[in-house]
Structure formats: C-alpha cells, structure tokens
Design a protein around this motif. Structure first.
Motif, PDB file in Angstrom:
ATOM      1  N   SER A  43       0.805  -1.225   0.000  1.00 25.82           N
ATOM      2  CA  SER A  43       0.000   0.000   0.000  1.00 25.82           C
ATOM      3  C   SER A  43       0.831   1.265   0.000  1.00 25.82           C
ATOM      4  N   VAL A  44       2.080   1.186   0.434  1.00 22.45           N
ATOM      5  CA  VAL A  44       2.880   2.401   0.577  1.00 22.45           C
ATOM      6  C   VAL A  44       3.272   2.984  -0.767  1.00 22.45           C
ATOM      7  N   GLN A  45       3.805   2.169  -1.646  1.00 23.21           N
ATOM      8  CA  GLN A  45       4.326   2.714  -2.895  1.00 23.21           C
ATOM      9  C   GLN A  45       3.258   3.365  -3.766  1.00 23.21           C
ATOM     10  N   HIS A  47       0.682   4.705  -2.628  1.00 23.85           N
ATOM     11  CA  HIS A  47       0.038   5.666  -1.731  1.00 23.85           C
ATOM     12  C   HIS A  47      -1.456   5.400  -1.609  1.00 23.85           C
ATOM     13  N   ARG A  48      -1.764   4.143  -1.325  1.00 22.65           N
ATOM     14  CA  ARG A  48      -3.175   3.778  -1.122  1.00 22.65           C
ATOM     15  C   ARG A  48      -3.487   3.752   0.357  1.00 22.65           C
ATOM     16  N   ALA A  66       1.280   5.359   7.522  1.00 20.38           N
ATOM     17  CA  ALA A  66       1.028   5.488   6.074  1.00 20.38           C
ATOM     18  C   ALA A  66      -0.345   6.092   5.820  1.00 20.38           C
ATOM     19  N   PHE A  70      -1.325   9.568   4.014  1.00 20.32           N
ATOM     20  CA  PHE A  70      -2.298   9.548   2.915  1.00 20.32           C
ATOM     21  C   PHE A  70      -3.374  10.604   3.143  1.00 20.32           C
ATOM     22  N   ASN A  73      -2.028  14.105   2.691  1.00 15.06           N
ATOM     23  CA  ASN A  73      -1.883  14.451   1.274  1.00 15.06           C
ATOM     24  C   ASN A  73      -3.219  14.752   0.607  1.00 15.06           C
TER      25      ASN A  73
END
Length: 200
Positions: A43-45, A47-48, A66, A70, A73
């Motif tokens: 999920s990090v890459q 950005h979920r 994370a 998210f 952002n």
C-alpha cells in the motif's frame, strides 16, 4: 524398570508437545507479522489507504503512519490527526515513528493555521491561535525525543514567530524554556524567513 521407562517416555512426550506448541505459536505470530508487513508494503508505494484487512494489518504502527500521510496528502486534516494520535498510543516513547508523528502533526496544525490566516486574515486568529499552540506543543514533543532535529527546530521557531510565548507564562517544557532564553540572545538562524520545512 519398564514402568520407569514408561514414565520417562510420558514426560518426554509431554515436554516435546509443549515445545511443539510454543514453536507453533511463535510461527503463527511470525506469519502474522509477515502478512502485516506485506499489506503495508503493497500500500505504501502506490500511496493507497490501508483499509480493513485480516489480522488488523491496518492497525499496525506502520500502517497507521502510512494512512496518516495519505489523509494529509488528501487534505483530510481530522483523519490525519486521528491516525497520528492512534499511532502515538501504539508505539513507545522513544520510537522513531512517534517522533515523526509529533513532527507531522505539528506541520498539519501549523499549515492549517497559516492557511486560515492567509484566507481570512487576522479575523481568523481565534481559530488559528489554538492551532499554532498545538503545533508548538507537537514540535516540543518531537524535540524532546530528538533535540538536534533542525527541521523541527525551524518549524518550532516559525510557530513562535506567529505566536510568541509570553515570558511571564510558566513553561513546563524544558525545551520551551531554553528557547525563551535563546530568543533573548538570538543566534541568527531563527530569523531566517521561509516556509515550514519537511511538510509532506
């Protein structure tokens, strides 16, 4: 003699069973951690948002962090602050994620306050003032964990410039006391203009 051998064999079987049981529990725990780490990694890459998953993988400190980034952002301030607060409850005082969560929370508060002041001017100070105070408190907490963190110092001084601390007020935090003394003898770099650093 045969009776003794049977007793010894039973004890051996019992202890072997206990050892196997402990090994199974440890293996299951390890598999859970691997699964939670994999959910976080996937999920990090992209950005979920890490939503409800098995084994509370969305509630690990890494997943909460994370998710907070998210939300930040996405300009969902309340959700971001809620996720940071949940993270802080889960990790011990000296954990680096806690330190980063304090810093990021301070950034959220300060950015929101600056946004209000830029949009509505001084009439918004009743709303922005408490946010600046919360930003200062968050930076102080981050600086207590990492006193040499230059970005946190910079942002803390930026918040102080927006709402200077009154010298007559009692400051329970040692760092703030030290900063008051530092203000009396400015070293030069706090006067640098600019925007907060390290904001996500």
């Amino acid at each position: 003699m045969t009776g003794r051998l049977r007793v010894v064999a039973r004890r051996g079987v019992f202890w072997a069973g206990v050892i196997i049981l402990i090994a199974c529990v440890m293996l299951i725990k390890q598999l859970m951690q691997i699964y939670q780490a994999e959910v976080y990694r996937r999920s990090v890459q992209p950005h979920r948002l890490i939503e409800n998953t098995w084994l509370d993988a969305h509630q690990t400190p890494q997943a909460l962090f994370a998710n907070a980034v998210f939300y930040d952002n996405q300009h969902q301030v309340e959700q971001a602050l809620t996720a940071y607060a949940a993270l802080m409850r889960k990790v011990p005082e000296g954990d680096s994620l806690r330190q980063q969560a304090y810093f990021n929370s301070g950034n959220v508060y300060l950015r929101t306050a600056i946004g209000l002041l830029e949009q509505r001017g001084l009439p918004a100070w009743d709303e922005a003032g408490p946010l600046v105070a919360l930003a200062k408190e968050s930076y102080q907490k981050a600086l207590r964990l990492a006193p040499d963190w230059s970005e946190a110092k910079y942002n803390y001084h930026l918040a102080l410039r927006l709402a200077p601390t009154t010298h007559g007020m009692s400051g329970p935090q040692q760092y703030e006391d030290e900063q008051i003394k530092a203000e009396e003898e400015p070293s030069g770099w706090p006067a640098m203009p600019g925007n907060p650093r390290g904001m996500p």
